[in-house]
Design an enzyme around this catalytic site. Structure first.
Site, PDB file in Angstrom:
ATOM      1  N   GLU A 139       8.750  -4.606  12.992  1.00 32.02           N
ATOM      2  CA  GLU A 139       8.612  -3.487  12.056  1.00 32.02           C
ATOM      3  C   GLU A 139       7.305  -2.771  12.425  1.00 32.02           C
ATOM      4  OE1 GLU A 139       7.531  -4.319   7.948  1.00 32.02           O
ATOM      5  OE2 GLU A 139       8.732  -2.630   7.265  1.00 32.02           O
ATOM      6  N   SER A 166       5.151  -7.224   3.144  1.00 29.56           N
ATOM      7  CA  SER A 166       5.697  -7.582   4.452  1.00 29.56           C
ATOM      8  C   SER A 166       6.433  -8.926   4.378  1.00 29.56           C
ATOM      9  CB  SER A 166       4.565  -7.653   5.474  1.00 29.56           C
ATOM     10  OG  SER A 166       3.621  -8.621   5.061  1.00 29.56           O
ATOM     11  N   PHE A 168       0.805  -1.231   0.000  1.00 32.62           N
ATOM     12  CA  PHE A 168       0.000   0.000   0.000  1.00 32.62           C
ATOM     13  C   PHE A 168       0.835   1.276   0.000  1.00 32.62           C
ATOM     14  CE2 PHE A 168       0.755  -0.321   4.616  1.00 32.62           C
ATOM     15  CZ  PHE A 168       1.009   1.020   4.922  1.00 32.62           C
ATOM     16  N   CYS A 178       9.502   1.483   3.299  1.00 31.44           N
ATOM     17  CA  CYS A 178      10.361   0.335   3.580  1.00 31.44           C
ATOM     18  C   CYS A 178      11.792   0.787   3.825  1.00 31.44           C
ATOM     19  CB  CYS A 178      10.318  -0.640   2.426  1.00 31.44           C
ATOM     20  SG  CYS A 178      10.989   0.076   0.927  1.00 31.44           S
TER      21      CYS A 178
HETATM   22  P1  NAD Z   1       1.343  -6.730   2.872  1.00 30.63           P
HETATM   23  O1  NAD Z   1       2.352  -7.814   2.922  1.00 30.63           O
HETATM   24  O2  NAD Z   1       0.227  -6.779   3.853  1.00 30.63           O
HETATM   25  O3  NAD Z   1       0.633  -6.693   1.422  1.00 30.63           O
HETATM   26  C1  NAD Z   1       1.386  -6.716   0.234  1.00 30.63           C
HETATM   27  C2  NAD Z   1       0.542  -7.372  -0.862  1.00 30.63           C
HETATM   28  O4  NAD Z   1       0.230  -8.710  -0.472  1.00 30.63           O
HETATM   29  C3  NAD Z   1      -0.781  -6.653  -1.102  1.00 30.63           C
HETATM   30  O5  NAD Z   1      -1.039  -6.599  -2.480  1.00 30.63           O
HETATM   31  C4  NAD Z   1      -1.789  -7.523  -0.361  1.00 30.63           C
HETATM   32  O6  NAD Z   1      -3.065  -7.512  -0.954  1.00 30.63           O
HETATM   33  C5  NAD Z   1      -1.185  -8.914  -0.430  1.00 30.63           C
HETATM   34  N1  NAD Z   1      -1.503  -9.728   0.741  1.00 30.63           N
HETATM   35  C6  NAD Z   1      -1.724  -9.297   2.009  1.00 30.63           C
HETATM   36  N2  NAD Z   1      -1.982 -10.341   2.825  1.00 30.63           N
HETATM   37  C7  NAD Z   1      -1.897 -11.455   2.061  1.00 30.63           C
HETATM   38  C8  NAD Z   1      -2.054 -12.860   2.341  1.00 30.63           C
HETATM   39  N3  NAD Z   1      -2.339 -13.303   3.557  1.00 30.63           N
HETATM   40  N4  NAD Z   1      -1.884 -13.734   1.323  1.00 30.63           N
HETATM   41  C9  NAD Z   1      -1.595 -13.293   0.085  1.00 30.63           C
HETATM   42  N5  NAD Z   1      -1.451 -11.981  -0.227  1.00 30.63           N
HETATM   43  C10 NAD Z   1      -1.582 -11.066   0.744  1.00 30.63           C
HETATM   44  O7  NAD Z   1       2.128  -5.346   2.943  1.00 30.63           O
HETATM   45  P2  NAD Z   1       1.519  -3.878   3.086  1.00 30.63           P
HETATM   46  O8  NAD Z   1       0.979  -3.720   4.468  1.00 30.63           O
HETATM   47  O9  NAD Z   1       0.634  -3.575   1.944  1.00 30.63           O
HETATM   48  O10 NAD Z   1       2.851  -2.997   2.891  1.00 30.63           O
HETATM   49  C11 NAD Z   1       3.752  -2.724   3.924  1.00 30.63           C
HETATM   50  C12 NAD Z   1       4.895  -3.702   3.956  1.00 30.63           C
HETATM   51  O11 NAD Z   1       5.581  -3.702   2.706  1.00 30.63           O
HETATM   52  C13 NAD Z   1       5.956  -3.347   4.982  1.00 30.63           C
HETATM   53  O12 NAD Z   1       6.378  -4.525   5.617  1.00 30.63           O
HETATM   54  C14 NAD Z   1       7.079  -2.730   4.161  1.00 30.63           C
HETATM   55  O13 NAD Z   1       8.356  -2.810   4.737  1.00 30.63           O
HETATM   56  C15 NAD Z   1       6.987  -3.558   2.934  1.00 30.63           C
HETATM   57  N6  NAD Z   1       7.624  -2.904   1.806  1.00 30.63           N
HETATM   58  C16 NAD Z   1       8.840  -3.382   1.403  1.00 30.63           C
HETATM   59  C17 NAD Z   1       9.507  -2.773   0.362  1.00 30.63           C
HETATM   60  C18 NAD Z   1      10.854  -3.275  -0.088  1.00 30.63           C
HETATM   61  O14 NAD Z   1      11.367  -2.782  -1.080  1.00 30.63           O
HETATM   62  N7  NAD Z   1      11.451  -4.254   0.588  1.00 30.63           N
HETATM   63  C19 NAD Z   1       8.933  -1.670  -0.291  1.00 30.63           C
HETATM   64  C20 NAD Z   1       7.682  -1.212   0.135  1.00 30.63           C
HETATM   65  C21 NAD Z   1       7.044  -1.846   1.199  1.00 30.63           C
END
Ligand code: NAD
Length: 504
Positions: free
Chosen positions: A389, A233, A156, A288
């Site tokens: 985190e 995540s 997001f 991130c």
């Molecule tokens: P998230 O893991 O909850 O969601 C990411 C994606 O996975 C979304 O499209 C979501 O719909 C999907 N998703 C969520 N739960 C799922 C499940 N149980 N099964 C399958 N798919 C699922 O992450 P978020 O809250 O949207 O974003 C924040 C996280 O992203 C933080 O941990 C941040 O550090 C990380 N992030 C990392 C980077 C990087 O480059 N390493 C960059 C941006 C964000």
């Protein structure tokens, strides 16, 4: 050129070059985090919708893969121009649904546009290798070919930039693409799909499905998808990596972070404090690459914490589209309450609460998902506010006596996305760069921001897979190498032998 379609009350999918309704009947609310209101809903894709998107991508693949690289590059150039013309409108959509300030949203869209700029150079980037006479009158060359239908699943916190880390490079390489962005911020990429179509991209090359786990699982298990890029995540990144590996797909899965900044006593403290305030609280800590842990070494500690506290209190919090606002709201009420709960935990764990953001209320915006800035001092590695985190405006300070101790602390953390050191000593900086076990390092730079022509990615629990996103690593991820060995008869060459040759 077509006018932007109204976003409407329900965000559709984008399949084969046009909007398509989701068939699951399930929807999710999309909030404006600054007002707390639901501004629209997004239709969630069923497995059948994902299948329709993959079939559209498969149907478009043969022609797109065989389109000349110059033509593909020209579509990217036109897309680049349209993105530049729509930069502010895209940033407004990012700010509206995510909550970050408009200048910050502009910066994030710009970082994504730079990847399209990089992808315009695809004719050069896809050049192979050639060796003459690897054997007598035998030549060898390599070609990089598209892998097929690729998918991207994104978080997001960067509604435009993170998707643009993926699909421009994949599509320029000759692949077709299915994108699933976070269901919390679905609108920005819909406009990008329109712009890409207007740039001349054939229908079906770029498709969007929205949704939750059902859509993600349909992607991970679809036999028509060859490669998956994920950013989100750590637990979901690990799940995506393992599922794709089991299904024989190429996968890169970027996870969460706990980024440390080490501040040595010889650092310019005023400079370091300004950098850390932006890196810790910018985008409400929902980056991130946010610095969430500061390691103050020796005598740097007390003056650094005093300066951080002064500046953290002065941060102006408000709606992302208001003037002179530094920090916007968090993404949802639940996430805001979770972050606030971490402040309670830190107090219980015995950390010193220097600035407390929990009581913050914005007059006239009481329903917005706002939280004030929080600063903890004397945090230890055993505390949850250090281990987890938090992904919010909470900065924790740990104390170390020496640079050795600071480096060991950073290296013991399972996350390894980014880190920074603040010092005036070249020797200390070089040692840090050499010894630190982290994927991206800043020297007097708190967030080494993604540069499109370099790659982006962490180590350890911050990335599962072998290749980082964009840059040359992105081109490698979205292509397969083929090695071709050639010999032409009737050139006085020896007849092909039965055994593997010992001489060339
Ligand atoms: P998230 O893991 O909850 O969601 C990411 C994606 O996975 C979304 O499209 C979501 O719909 C999907 N998703 C969520 N739960 C799922 C499940 N149980 N099964 C399958 N798919 C699922 O992450 P978020 O809250 O949207 O974003 C924040 C996280 O992203 C933080 O941990 C941040 O550090 C990380 N992030 C990392 C980077 C990087 O480059 N390493 C960059 C941006 C964000």
């Amino acid at each position: 050129m077509n006018k932007p379609a109204e976003i409407g009350a329900r965000v559709p999918l984008w399949i084969a070059g046009k909007p398509a309704p989701a068939s699951s009947g399930r929807t999710g609310p999309v909030y404006n985090p600054a007002s707390g209101e639901v501004v629209r809903h997004v239709g969630f894709a069923s497995a059948a919708d994902v299948d329709a998107a993959v079939r559209a991508a498969l149907a478009a693949l043969p022609d797109w893969r065989d389109t000349s690289i110059l033509r593909r590059a020209r579509v990217m150039q036109k897309f680049l121009q349209l993105l530049q013309e729509n930069h502010k409108a895209l940033a407004r959509r990012v700010s509206e649904e995510h909550g970050k300030t408009l200048p910050d949203a502009m910066g994030s869209v710009q970082r994504g546009i730079e990847v399209v700029e990089f992808a315009c150079g695809i004719p050069h980037l896809l050049k192979g290798e050639y060796s003459e006479n690897v054997g007598t009158s035998v030549d060898t060359h390599t070609v990089r070919q598209a892998v097929g239908v690729c998918a991207g699943i994104t978080p997001f916190n960067f509604p435009a930039m993170v998707p643009m880390w993926m699909f421009p490079v994949a599509i320029a390489c000759g692949n077709t693409f299915v994108l699933k962005v976070s269901e919390k911020v679905p609108s920005t990429v819909m406009r990008m799909a329109e712009l890409f179509r207007d740039a001349g991209l054939p229908d079906g090359v770029f498709n969007i499905v929205h949704g939750d786990k059902e859509a993600v699982d349909a992607i991970l298990n679809h036999p028509g998808i060859a490669a998956v890029s994920f950013v989100g995540s750590t637990p979901i990144a690990k799940y995506v990596y393992e599922t794709c590996a089991r299904n024989g797909k190429r996968v890169q899965a970027l996870g969460g972070a706990k980024n440390h900044a080490v501040v040595l006593p010889d650092a310019d403290l005023e400079f370091a404090t300004d950098a850390l305030i932006g890196a810790g609280y910018g985008s409400a800590g929902e980056r991130c690459m946010a610095i969430s842990a500061v390691v103050a070494v020796g005598a740097a500690g007390d003056p650094l914490v005093a300066a951080l506290a002064r500046k953290a209190r002065a941060i102006k919090i408000g709606p992302g589209d208001a003037d002179r606002v530094d920090m916007g709201p968090l993404i949802t009420r639940e996430h805001r309450d979770k972050v606030s709960g971490y402040v309670d935990i830190g107090v219980k764990e015995g950390a010193k609460l220097v600035v407390d953001g929990r009581g913050f209320r914005l007059k006239g915006r009481e329903n917005g998902f706002f939280l004030g800035t929080t600063l903890f001092d004397h945090v230890t590695p055993k505390m949850r506010i250090y281990q987890d985190e938090i992904f919010g405006p909470v900065l924790v300070v740990l104390r170390a006596q020496t640079i050795e101790e600071a480096i060991a602390l950073v290296n013991a953390n399972p996350y390894a996305n980014g880190t920074a050191i603040f010092t005036e000593s070249g020797g200390a900086a070089r040692r840090f760069e050499n010894e630190i076990q982290v994927g991206m390092v800043g020297i007097n730079v708190p967030i080494p921001v993604p540069v499109a022509f370099y790659s982006f990615g962490g180590w350890k629990s911050s990335l599962f897979g072998d290749l980082h996103v964009h840059g040359i690593e992105g081109v490698k991820f979205y292509t397969r190498t083929k090695v071709v060995t050639t010999r032409w008869p009737h050139q006085d060459t020896p007849a092909p032998g039965f055994h593997m040759p010992t001489l060339g």
